[in-house]
Design a protein around this motif. Structure first.
Motif, PDB file in Angstrom:
ATOM      1  N   ASN A 123      -0.964   7.288   2.857  1.00 29.45           N
ATOM      2  CA  ASN A 123      -0.338   7.407   4.185  1.00 29.45           C
ATOM      3  C   ASN A 123       0.067   6.091   4.811  1.00 29.45           C
ATOM      4  O   ASN A 123       0.672   6.069   5.870  1.00 29.45           O
ATOM      5  N   SER A 124      -0.335   4.967   4.206  1.00 35.18           N
ATOM      6  CA  SER A 124      -0.106   3.678   4.864  1.00 35.18           C
ATOM      7  C   SER A 124      -0.006   2.580   3.818  1.00 35.18           C
ATOM      8  O   SER A 124      -0.326   2.795   2.633  1.00 35.18           O
ATOM      9  N   GLY A 125       0.385   1.393   4.298  1.00 33.92           N
ATOM     10  CA  GLY A 125       0.484   0.249   3.409  1.00 33.92           C
ATOM     11  C   GLY A 125      -0.878  -0.121   2.821  1.00 33.92           C
ATOM     12  O   GLY A 125      -1.019  -0.355   1.622  1.00 33.92           O
ATOM     13  N   ALA A 126      -1.884  -0.167   3.694  1.00 32.90           N
ATOM     14  CA  ALA A 126      -3.222  -0.554   3.232  1.00 32.90           C
ATOM     15  C   ALA A 126      -3.714   0.393   2.142  1.00 32.90           C
ATOM     16  O   ALA A 126      -4.286  -0.033   1.135  1.00 32.90           O
ATOM     17  N   GLU A 127      -3.475   1.675   2.340  1.00 39.21           N
ATOM     18  CA  GLU A 127      -3.919   2.660   1.340  1.00 39.21           C
ATOM     19  C   GLU A 127      -3.209   2.467   0.008  1.00 39.21           C
ATOM     20  O   GLU A 127      -3.809   2.650  -1.056  1.00 39.21           O
ATOM     21  N   GLY A 151      -1.194 -14.408   2.662  1.00 44.12           N
ATOM     22  CA  GLY A 151      -0.843 -13.012   2.368  1.00 44.12           C
ATOM     23  C   GLY A 151      -1.419 -12.059   3.396  1.00 44.12           C
ATOM     24  O   GLY A 151      -2.429 -12.355   4.052  1.00 44.12           O
ATOM     25  N   PHE A 152      -0.791 -10.903   3.556  1.00 45.20           N
ATOM     26  CA  PHE A 152      -1.354  -9.847   4.406  1.00 45.20           C
ATOM     27  C   PHE A 152      -1.135  -8.505   3.715  1.00 45.20           C
ATOM     28  O   PHE A 152      -0.011  -8.191   3.310  1.00 45.20           O
ATOM     29  N   HIS A 153      -2.218  -7.725   3.606  1.00 43.75           N
ATOM     30  CA  HIS A 153      -2.105  -6.472   2.864  1.00 43.75           C
ATOM     31  C   HIS A 153      -2.696  -5.280   3.602  1.00 43.75           C
ATOM     32  O   HIS A 153      -2.750  -4.191   3.047  1.00 43.75           O
ATOM     33  N   GLY A 154      -3.185  -5.488   4.838  1.00 40.25           N
ATOM     34  CA  GLY A 154      -3.714  -4.357   5.594  1.00 40.25           C
ATOM     35  C   GLY A 154      -5.134  -4.599   6.050  1.00 40.25           C
ATOM     36  O   GLY A 154      -5.701  -5.677   5.868  1.00 40.25           O
ATOM     37  N   ARG A 155      -5.726  -3.550   6.658  1.00 33.70           N
ATOM     38  CA  ARG A 155      -6.989  -3.714   7.397  1.00 33.70           C
ATOM     39  C   ARG A 155      -8.190  -3.039   6.760  1.00 33.70           C
ATOM     40  O   ARG A 155      -9.300  -3.209   7.265  1.00 33.70           O
ATOM     41  N   THR A 226       0.344 -10.056  -4.668  1.00 33.49           N
ATOM     42  CA  THR A 226       1.136 -10.885  -3.758  1.00 33.49           C
ATOM     43  C   THR A 226       2.272 -10.097  -3.112  1.00 33.49           C
ATOM     44  O   THR A 226       2.770  -9.132  -3.692  1.00 33.49           O
ATOM     45  N   GLU A 227       2.646 -10.518  -1.918  1.00 32.06           N
ATOM     46  CA  GLU A 227       3.886 -10.018  -1.327  1.00 32.06           C
ATOM     47  C   GLU A 227       5.043 -10.775  -1.981  1.00 32.06           C
ATOM     48  O   GLU A 227       4.885 -11.944  -2.342  1.00 32.06           O
ATOM     49  N   SER A 228       6.186 -10.141  -2.084  1.00 33.44           N
ATOM     50  CA  SER A 228       7.348 -10.852  -2.637  1.00 33.44           C
ATOM     51  C   SER A 228       7.823 -11.891  -1.615  1.00 33.44           C
ATOM     52  O   SER A 228       8.192 -13.004  -1.977  1.00 33.44           O
ATOM     53  N   GLY A 231       4.956 -11.533   4.900  1.00 37.69           N
ATOM     54  CA  GLY A 231       5.380 -10.982   6.186  1.00 37.69           C
ATOM     55  C   GLY A 231       4.578 -11.546   7.340  1.00 37.69           C
ATOM     56  O   GLY A 231       4.992 -12.502   8.008  1.00 37.69           O
ATOM     57  N   GLU A 232       3.386 -10.970   7.538  1.00 38.06           N
ATOM     58  CA  GLU A 232       2.539 -11.417   8.655  1.00 38.06           C
ATOM     59  C   GLU A 232       2.261 -12.918   8.576  1.00 38.06           C
ATOM     60  O   GLU A 232       2.024 -13.573   9.589  1.00 38.06           O
ATOM     61  N   GLY A 233       2.258 -13.451   7.382  1.00 43.02           N
ATOM     62  CA  GLY A 233       1.966 -14.880   7.183  1.00 43.02           C
ATOM     63  C   GLY A 233       3.076 -15.792   7.675  1.00 43.02           C
ATOM     64  O   GLY A 233       2.923 -17.012   7.644  1.00 43.02           O
ATOM     65  N   LEU A 259       2.757  -6.188  -6.770  1.00 41.95           N
ATOM     66  CA  LEU A 259       3.564  -6.687  -5.656  1.00 41.95           C
ATOM     67  C   LEU A 259       3.427  -5.779  -4.454  1.00 41.95           C
ATOM     68  O   LEU A 259       3.527  -4.551  -4.579  1.00 41.95           O
ATOM     69  N   ASP A 260       3.193  -6.394  -3.329  1.00 33.27           N
ATOM     70  CA  ASP A 260       3.141  -5.675  -2.067  1.00 33.27           C
ATOM     71  C   ASP A 260       4.529  -5.775  -1.444  1.00 33.27           C
ATOM     72  O   ASP A 260       4.931  -6.834  -0.954  1.00 33.27           O
ATOM     73  N   GLU A 261       5.258  -4.659  -1.502  1.00 30.53           N
ATOM     74  CA  GLU A 261       6.615  -4.610  -0.925  1.00 30.53           C
ATOM     75  C   GLU A 261       6.603  -3.762   0.349  1.00 30.53           C
ATOM     76  O   GLU A 261       7.612  -3.183   0.729  1.00 30.53           O
ATOM     77  N   VAL A 262       5.437  -3.701   0.981  1.00 33.09           N
ATOM     78  CA  VAL A 262       5.294  -2.851   2.164  1.00 33.09           C
ATOM     79  C   VAL A 262       6.277  -3.266   3.263  1.00 33.09           C
ATOM     80  O   VAL A 262       6.928  -2.425   3.892  1.00 33.09           O
ATOM     81  N   GLN A 263       6.414  -4.573   3.484  1.00 34.15           N
ATOM     82  CA  GLN A 263       7.320  -5.028   4.549  1.00 34.15           C
ATOM     83  C   GLN A 263       8.695  -5.434   3.998  1.00 34.15           C
ATOM     84  O   GLN A 263       9.715  -5.252   4.640  1.00 34.15           O
ATOM     85  N   SER A 264       8.705  -6.002   2.779  1.00 34.15           N
ATOM     86  CA  SER A 264       9.953  -6.565   2.239  1.00 34.15           C
ATOM     87  C   SER A 264      10.799  -5.538   1.491  1.00 34.15           C
ATOM     88  O   SER A 264      11.939  -5.827   1.133  1.00 34.15           O
ATOM     89  N   ALA A 288       5.488   1.082   1.699  1.00 36.13           N
ATOM     90  CA  ALA A 288       5.127   1.879   2.896  1.00 36.13           C
ATOM     91  C   ALA A 288       6.184   1.604   3.979  1.00 36.13           C
ATOM     92  O   ALA A 288       7.377   1.640   3.671  1.00 36.13           O
ATOM     93  N   LYS A 289       5.737   1.296   5.184  1.00 36.18           N
ATOM     94  CA  LYS A 289       6.597   0.969   6.337  1.00 36.18           C
ATOM     95  C   LYS A 289       7.953   1.703   6.321  1.00 36.18           C
ATOM     96  O   LYS A 289       8.034   2.845   6.723  1.00 36.18           O
ATOM     97  N   GLY A 290       9.019   1.033   5.872  1.00 38.56           N
ATOM     98  CA  GLY A 290      10.383   1.560   6.032  1.00 38.56           C
ATOM     99  C   GLY A 290      10.738   2.734   5.149  1.00 38.56           C
ATOM    100  O   GLY A 290      11.833   3.274   5.260  1.00 38.56           O
TER     101      GLY A 290
HETATM  102  C1  PLP Z   1       2.974  -6.714   3.470  1.00 37.64           C
HETATM  103  C2  PLP Z   1       2.090  -5.692   4.118  1.00 37.64           C
HETATM  104  N1  PLP Z   1       1.208  -5.018   3.371  1.00 37.64           N
HETATM  105  C3  PLP Z   1       0.407  -4.088   3.904  1.00 37.64           C
HETATM  106  C4  PLP Z   1       0.438  -3.805   5.254  1.00 37.64           C
HETATM  107  C5  PLP Z   1      -0.468  -2.767   5.823  1.00 37.64           C
HETATM  108  O1  PLP Z   1       0.253  -1.632   6.141  1.00 37.64           O
HETATM  109  P1  PLP Z   1      -0.381  -0.504   7.118  1.00 37.64           P
HETATM  110  O2  PLP Z   1      -0.495  -1.117   8.458  1.00 37.64           O
HETATM  111  O3  PLP Z   1       0.610   0.618   7.022  1.00 37.64           O
HETATM  112  O4  PLP Z   1      -1.685  -0.147   6.526  1.00 37.64           O
HETATM  113  C6  PLP Z   1       1.340  -4.482   6.077  1.00 37.64           C
HETATM  114  C7  PLP Z   1       1.381  -4.221   7.520  1.00 37.64           C
HETATM  115  O5  PLP Z   1       1.880  -4.970   8.315  1.00 37.64           O
HETATM  116  C8  PLP Z   1       2.184  -5.451   5.493  1.00 37.64           C
HETATM  117  O6  PLP Z   1       3.064  -6.144   6.241  1.00 37.64           O
END
Ligand code: PLP
Length: 446
Positions: A123-127, A151-155, A226-228, A231-233, A259-264, A288-290
């Motif tokens: 349901n989410s990027g973190a998941e 890097g940022f990958h969720g909570r 890694t994110e490509s 984002g948050e960084g 690769l974490d393409e959640v934001q990119s 995720a996200k978009g």
């Molecule tokens: C690159 C990246 N990965 C993972 C996440 C986490 O996504 P979510 O908040 O949907 O769990 C985010 C959220 O900002 C993100 O930017």
């Protein structure tokens, strides 16, 4: 067209009703959320958001890169409504339903690289990131993971352990997950080794090799995550050739690349996934996200040979919900039929103008990005002293003028509008940007 076509401020900002809701929020909702200013949204369409006081703002945040096709794109809303008339929930972990399968086939088609893939839904990027990390450990039977500073990958625990952007995400929550080792990213504007891309010969990758020699034996490493583009960084874009080198490094040692393409991802950078700019195929990818224009959906896609876990190993009650899958299919269609191209065109237009503006405003230390994933890093001087207050102030000045922006990193501001943004809306954003910047400069000099 002009500012008045997109922005209409009728009250003080925030308005009286907004402040009432703010007080109720503070009494009812977790204080852990990050809200840089008091925008209390009532309704929205395209890039326009109307608050509870009737003020209209131009949105260059897309709900943190989520409303990829704009707020409430009529075609997306239609498929959501049609799907709601048929089936809202059945749980894809326990039953079958066609829309989930059709979307998986689409993801197989658009995922980067020629290798056959399989799809997992959350349901989410973190998941999606958690699922990828679990899969990497399962498949490789190795305990360690490499992740990157910035890097940022969720909570959730796995995702936050992989993250390395801000200590406050971890403060008070330790112990983290065991076995994650952080290495430097290719943040060339602030090279961790003090080098420049022209003469560094990827020494930051050499440092990863050193970590493997001294701390993390490669035969124990399941995955590099890694994110490509970070984002948050701070919207940090690695140089040409970077991911090809990481791919080689991981492949030679039998390490998976996730690769974490959640934001990119999802067309934002002018390609469906940012990693395509580096022509690199990951083993595992998080989306995720978009992907579903605002409905919650997380997707982990992996090479078929890697996604070899057994029945019952991992699932999700809500993951791949029918409404989200319907929205995602329409979102992908819209992205492929013009929006991705528009992201490249408008992104280039914004970058060209920001780079001209940068010459007039030394506060704008770095302007970087791809397509509509653009970051502006603020500095106080030629030594690149971080201008944190100034970047925060810029976001507030823009809000007062009816432009919605969000910060990223410690001292950067991001531009991540919907992929449907027009040149006209970019012009309005650029005007307000410079006006807001002038106001910040005035405060600095007073
Ligand atoms: C690159 C990246 N990965 C993972 C996440 C986490 O996504 P979510 O908040 O949907 O769990 C985010 C959220 O900002 C993100 O930017």
């Amino acid at each position: 067209m002009a500012k008045k076509d997109y922005i209409d401020l009728k009250t003080a900002i925030p308005g009286p009703k907004g402040l009432e809701w703010y007080a109720r929020d503070r009494a009812a909702i977790s204080p852990s959320y990050v809200r840089p200013y008091v925008l209390v949204a009532d309704h929205a369409e395209g890039l326009e958001v109307v608050d509870v006081d009737g003020n209209t703002y131009l949105d260059f945040t897309a709900g943190v890169a989520v409303n990829s096709t704009g707020h409430r794109h009529p075609e997306v809303i239609k498929v959501i409504k049609d799907q709601a008339d048929k089936l809202v929930h059945m749980s894809g972990t326990d039953f079958f339903y066609p829309i989930q399968i059709v979307l998986a086939e689409k993801i197989q088609e658009i995922a980067p690289g020629p290798t056959e893939k399989l799809v997992w839904y959350g349901n989410s990027g973190a998941e999606a990131v958690e699922a990828g990390l679990k899969l990497a450990r399962w498949h490789s039977k190795r305990p360690l993971a490499l992740a990157f500073f910035g890097g940022f990958h969720g909570r959730t625990y796995g995702a936050v352990t992989l993250s390395g952007s801000k200590a406050k995400h971890r403060e008070g929550f330790s112990p983290m997950l065991q076995g994650v080792v952080h290495v430097p990213y290719a943040y060339c504007y602030r090279c961790p080794l003090g080098l420049t891309p022209e003469m560094c010969d990827f020494r930051c990758i050499g440092m990863i090799e050193e970590v493997m020699e001294r701390i993390a034996p490669p035969s124990d490493i399941a995955v590099m995550v890694t994110e490509s583009i970070q984002g948050e960084g701070g919207y940090v874009v690695p140089p040409a050739g970077y991911f090809q080198k990481l791919r080689q490094l991981t492949e030679e040692r039998g390490i998976l690349l996730m690769l974490d393409e959640v934001q990119s991802g999802m067309g934002r950078t002018g390609k469906m996934f940012a990693i395509e700019h580096w022509d690199t195929e990951p083993d595992i990818m998080a989306i995720a996200k978009g992907v579903a224009s605002g409905l919650p959906l997380g997707i982990m896609v992996a090479k078929k040979t890697v996604m070899d876990w057994k029945q019952g190993a991992h699932g999700s009650t809500f993951g791949g919900n029918p409404l989200s899958c319907a929205a995602a299919l329409k979102t992908i269609e819209l992205i492929q039929n013009g929006m991705m191209k528009n992201a490249a065109v408008q992104g280039e237009y914004i970058m060209k103008h920001l780079r001209q503006m940068q010459k007039r405003h030394p506060l704008m230390g770095d302007v970087r990005g791809m397509g509509l994933m653009i970051g502006i890093e603020f500095v106080k001087d030629a030594k690149k002293t971080k201008a944190k207050d100034e970047s925060t102030q810029l976001v507030l000045e823009a809000f007062k003028r009816g432009l919605l922006l969000l910060p990223c990193g410690e001292n950067s501001v991001r531009l991540c509008p919907s992929l449907s943004v027009t040149q006209d809306q970019c012009d309005v954003m650029l005007d307000i940007w410079e006006e807001s910047l002038a106001a910040v400069e005035k405060q600095m000099n007073s």
